[in-house]
Design a protein around this motif. Structure first.
Motif, PDB file in Angstrom:
ATOM      1  N   VAL A  64       0.824  -1.213   0.000  1.00  0.00           N
ATOM      2  CA  VAL A  64       0.000   0.000   0.000  1.00  0.00           C
ATOM      3  C   VAL A  64       0.857   1.261   0.000  1.00  0.00           C
ATOM      4  O   VAL A  64       0.429   2.301  -0.488  1.00  0.00           O
ATOM      5  N   VAL A  65       2.068   1.166   0.507  1.00  0.00           N
ATOM      6  CA  VAL A  65       2.979   2.314   0.529  1.00  0.00           C
ATOM      7  C   VAL A  65       3.310   2.762  -0.892  1.00  0.00           C
ATOM      8  O   VAL A  65       3.576   3.941  -1.136  1.00  0.00           O
ATOM      9  N   ALA A 104      -7.061  -0.696  -2.693  1.00  0.00           N
ATOM     10  CA  ALA A 104      -6.187  -1.048  -1.577  1.00  0.00           C
ATOM     11  C   ALA A 104      -7.028  -1.631  -0.446  1.00  0.00           C
ATOM     12  O   ALA A 104      -8.183  -1.230  -0.251  1.00  0.00           O
ATOM     13  N   LEU A 105      -6.442  -2.562   0.286  1.00  0.00           N
ATOM     14  CA  LEU A 105      -7.126  -3.094   1.461  1.00  0.00           C
ATOM     15  C   LEU A 105      -7.080  -2.057   2.573  1.00  0.00           C
ATOM     16  O   LEU A 105      -6.002  -1.578   2.940  1.00  0.00           O
ATOM     17  N   ASP A 106      -8.239  -1.710   3.076  1.00  0.00           N
ATOM     18  CA  ASP A 106      -8.343  -0.687   4.115  1.00  0.00           C
ATOM     19  C   ASP A 106      -7.528  -1.057   5.355  1.00  0.00           C
ATOM     20  O   ASP A 106      -6.879  -0.190   5.941  1.00  0.00           O
ATOM     21  N   VAL A 124      -3.932  -0.123   4.876  1.00  0.00           N
ATOM     22  CA  VAL A 124      -3.729   1.333   4.914  1.00  0.00           C
ATOM     23  C   VAL A 124      -3.755   1.830   6.360  1.00  0.00           C
ATOM     24  O   VAL A 124      -2.849   2.546   6.810  1.00  0.00           O
ATOM     25  N   ARG A 125      -4.774   1.436   7.109  1.00  0.00           N
ATOM     26  CA  ARG A 125      -4.920   1.898   8.491  1.00  0.00           C
ATOM     27  C   ARG A 125      -3.794   1.388   9.387  1.00  0.00           C
ATOM     28  O   ARG A 125      -3.286   2.133  10.220  1.00  0.00           O
ATOM     29  N   SER A 126      -3.388   0.141   9.212  1.00  0.00           N
ATOM     30  CA  SER A 126      -2.347  -0.415  10.087  1.00  0.00           C
ATOM     31  C   SER A 126      -0.989   0.250   9.883  1.00  0.00           C
ATOM     32  O   SER A 126      -0.132   0.181  10.752  1.00  0.00           O
ATOM     33  N   ARG A 127      -0.806   0.912   8.757  1.00  0.00           N
ATOM     34  CA  ARG A 127       0.447   1.621   8.492  1.00  0.00           C
ATOM     35  C   ARG A 127       0.330   3.118   8.741  1.00  0.00           C
ATOM     36  O   ARG A 127       1.232   3.884   8.435  1.00  0.00           O
ATOM     37  N   LEU A 168     -10.807  -0.949   0.289  1.00  0.00           N
ATOM     38  CA  LEU A 168     -11.776  -2.029   0.354  1.00  0.00           C
ATOM     39  C   LEU A 168     -11.706  -2.787   1.671  1.00  0.00           C
ATOM     40  O   LEU A 168     -10.624  -3.014   2.206  1.00  0.00           O
ATOM     41  N   SER A 169     -12.868  -3.211   2.126  1.00  0.00           N
ATOM     42  CA  SER A 169     -12.933  -4.130   3.266  1.00  0.00           C
ATOM     43  C   SER A 169     -12.670  -5.545   2.730  1.00  0.00           C
ATOM     44  O   SER A 169     -12.579  -5.755   1.509  1.00  0.00           O
ATOM     45  N   HIS A 170     -12.598  -6.506   3.628  1.00  0.00           N
ATOM     46  CA  HIS A 170     -12.374  -7.879   3.179  1.00  0.00           C
ATOM     47  C   HIS A 170     -13.567  -8.416   2.387  1.00  0.00           C
ATOM     48  O   HIS A 170     -13.382  -9.162   1.422  1.00  0.00           O
ATOM     49  N   SER A 171     -14.776  -8.013   2.733  1.00  0.00           N
ATOM     50  CA  SER A 171     -15.941  -8.456   1.950  1.00  0.00           C
ATOM     51  C   SER A 171     -15.947  -7.789   0.571  1.00  0.00           C
ATOM     52  O   SER A 171     -16.331  -8.421  -0.423  1.00  0.00           O
TER      53      SER A 171
END
Length: 89
Positions: free
Chosen positions: A33-34, A49-51, A54-57, A70-73
């Motif tokens: 994602v970076v 990008a997987l949300d 993004v949030r964890s970084r 995007l969420s996992h669903s």
């Protein structure tokens, strides 16, 4: 045949350009994602990008608005829209 390219690696693989076809999509996951924030990186379109990644970084504040998160669903729905998927790690 459309492919969802899912990149988990630290950077986009060079071979991605050679494997890209019309109708393909890119999903940035994990440390990749970076790559969305790197000025000299030209990302194929459409790009998602997987949300969680993004949030964890801690990238919320500087995340480009033109790349949907995007969420996992949502990821599962995106997979269903493509005939195959290819994971890059």
């Amino acid at each position: 045949m459309s492919t969802l390219h899912i990149v988990f690696a630290n950077e986009l693989p060079e071979a991605l350009t050679r494997c890209w076809s019309e109708g393909d999509a890119l999903l940035l996951a994990g440390p990749c994602v970076v790559a969305a924030l790197t000025a000299d990186t030209s990302l194929p379109s459409p790009c998602y990008a997987l949300d969680d990644a993004v949030r964890s970084r801690g990238l919320n504040a500087q995340w480009p608005s033109h790349i949907p998160r995007l969420s996992h669903s949502d990821w599962l729905n995106l997979l269903a829209q493509h005939q195959r998927s290819l994971s890059w790690s």
